[in-house]
Design an enzyme around this catalytic site. Structure first.
Site, mmCIF file in Angstrom:
data_model
loop_
_atom_site.group_PDB
_atom_site.id
_atom_site.type_symbol
_atom_site.label_atom_id
_atom_site.label_comp_id
_atom_site.label_asym_id
_atom_site.label_seq_id
_atom_site.Cartn_x
_atom_site.Cartn_y
_atom_site.Cartn_z
ATOM 1 N N ASP A 11 -21.169 11.016 -8.657
ATOM 2 C CA ASP A 11 -22.487 11.140 -7.639
ATOM 3 C C ASP A 11 -22.700 12.677 -8.011
ATOM 4 O O ASP A 11 -22.315 13.287 -8.393
ATOM 5 C CB ASP A 11 -22.600 10.840 -5.939
ATOM 6 C CG ASP A 11 -21.377 11.713 -5.437
ATOM 7 O OD1 ASP A 11 -20.596 12.602 -6.237
ATOM 8 O OD2 ASP A 11 -21.305 10.946 -4.600
ATOM 9 N N CYS A 68 -16.947 10.992 -6.900
ATOM 10 C CA CYS A 68 -17.603 11.374 -5.715
ATOM 11 C C CYS A 68 -17.289 12.351 -5.782
ATOM 12 O O CYS A 68 -15.914 13.595 -5.043
ATOM 13 C CB CYS A 68 -17.865 10.269 -4.997
ATOM 14 S SG CYS A 68 -17.069 9.502 -3.973
ATOM 15 N N THR A 70 -14.380 12.433 -2.401
ATOM 16 C CA THR A 70 -13.710 12.323 -1.799
ATOM 17 C C THR A 70 -13.101 11.601 -2.854
ATOM 18 O O THR A 70 -12.097 11.380 -3.085
ATOM 19 C CB THR A 70 -13.203 11.701 -0.658
ATOM 20 O OG1 THR A 70 -14.317 10.466 -0.532
ATOM 21 C CG2 THR A 70 -13.988 12.956 0.195
ATOM 22 N N HIS A 101 1.580 -1.262 -11.154
ATOM 23 C CA HIS A 101 1.935 -1.592 -10.113
ATOM 24 C C HIS A 101 0.659 -2.713 -9.695
ATOM 25 O O HIS A 101 0.829 -3.833 -9.438
ATOM 26 C CB HIS A 101 3.172 -0.950 -8.765
ATOM 27 C CG HIS A 101 3.821 -0.752 -8.799
ATOM 28 N ND1 HIS A 101 4.898 -0.591 -8.299
ATOM 29 C CD2 HIS A 101 4.780 -0.380 -9.785
ATOM 30 C CE1 HIS A 101 5.687 0.184 -8.397
ATOM 31 N NE2 HIS A 101 5.875 -0.389 -9.484
ATOM 32 N N HIS A 136 4.546 -7.976 -9.761
ATOM 33 C CA HIS A 136 3.826 -7.509 -9.900
ATOM 34 C C HIS A 136 2.774 -8.562 -9.980
ATOM 35 O O HIS A 136 1.572 -8.239 -9.823
ATOM 36 C CB HIS A 136 3.436 -5.906 -10.373
ATOM 37 C CG HIS A 136 4.167 -5.476 -10.501
ATOM 38 N ND1 HIS A 136 4.532 -4.717 -8.992
ATOM 39 C CD2 HIS A 136 5.496 -4.560 -11.117
ATOM 40 C CE1 HIS A 136 5.640 -3.588 -8.830
ATOM 41 N NE2 HIS A 136 5.761 -3.230 -10.113
HETATM 42 C C1 RB5 Z 1 -21.884 13.339 -0.612
HETATM 43 O O1 RB5 Z 1 -22.074 14.238 -0.005
HETATM 44 C C2 RB5 Z 1 -20.080 13.058 -0.319
HETATM 45 O O2 RB5 Z 1 -20.724 12.173 1.072
HETATM 46 C C3 RB5 Z 1 -19.765 11.508 -1.288
HETATM 47 O O3 RB5 Z 1 -20.157 12.839 -2.484
HETATM 48 C C4 RB5 Z 1 -18.491 10.965 -1.349
HETATM 49 O O4 RB5 Z 1 -17.442 12.156 -0.798
HETATM 50 C C5 RB5 Z 1 -18.386 9.967 -0.428
HETATM 51 O O5 RB5 Z 1 -17.287 9.114 0.025
#
Ligand code: RB5
Length: 144
Positions: A11, A68, A70, A101, A136
């Site tokens: 994203d 994204c 995180t 694994h 595994h």
């Molecule tokens: C976008 O602002 C953010 O929420 C998205 O990139 C992501 O981290 C969601 O898990």
């Protein structure tokens, strides 16, 4: 299916990292399929996670990389699909073990969490590792 073809998706929060990692993957000898997004305009990460999953399901690529902010949202979406095993990783060790694994087929990374060098290290570890099989295998089969 070529094991040298990777599907990338992101994203807006993962765009910069995706561009760097696609370049790194090419320099490691991989071809890449870019499933978007391609601009910094705000978008919804599930749309791009689902595109990468579709590329894997159709066997156009063997592994995926999703970014994204995180890595968490991408992994949540991807893991709703049968036979998809997406792992959020922050270290080389996690990336290697996710393959060895868990037979992970998608690497998820946080563009707001990892620096480019750390993310590249994770990618290289993920791509150079292989599923260990053995004890595994039945565990991974139980995931469904
Ligand atoms: C976008 O602002 C953010 O929420 C998205 O990139 C992501 O981290 C969601 O898990």
């Amino acid at each position: 299916m070529s094991d040298k073809i990777l599907a990338f998706g992101c994203d807006h929060a993962g765009l910069t990292l995706k561009l760097e990692l696609m370049e790194a993957a090419r320099s490691l000898g991989f071809s890449v399929i870019d499933c978007g997004t391609t601009s910094e305009e705000s978008v919804d990460y599930p749309d791009f996670a689902n595109k990468v999953v579709e590329v894997l399901k159709s066997q156009q690529a063997s592994l995926g990389v999703l970014m994204c902010g995180t890595g968490i949202g991408m992994s949540m979406v991807a893991n709703r699909h049968p036979k998809i095993r997406a792992a959020v990783c922050h270290t080389e060790l996690e990336a290697r073990l996710a393959r060895e694994h868990n037979n992970a087929n998608i690497l998820c990374l946080g563009g707001r969490i990892l620096g480019a060098d750390q993310a590249k290290s994770c990618l290289e570890a993920f791509l150079s590792a292989h599923f260990s099989g053995g004890r595994h295998t039945q565990r991974v089969e139980k995931i469904g």
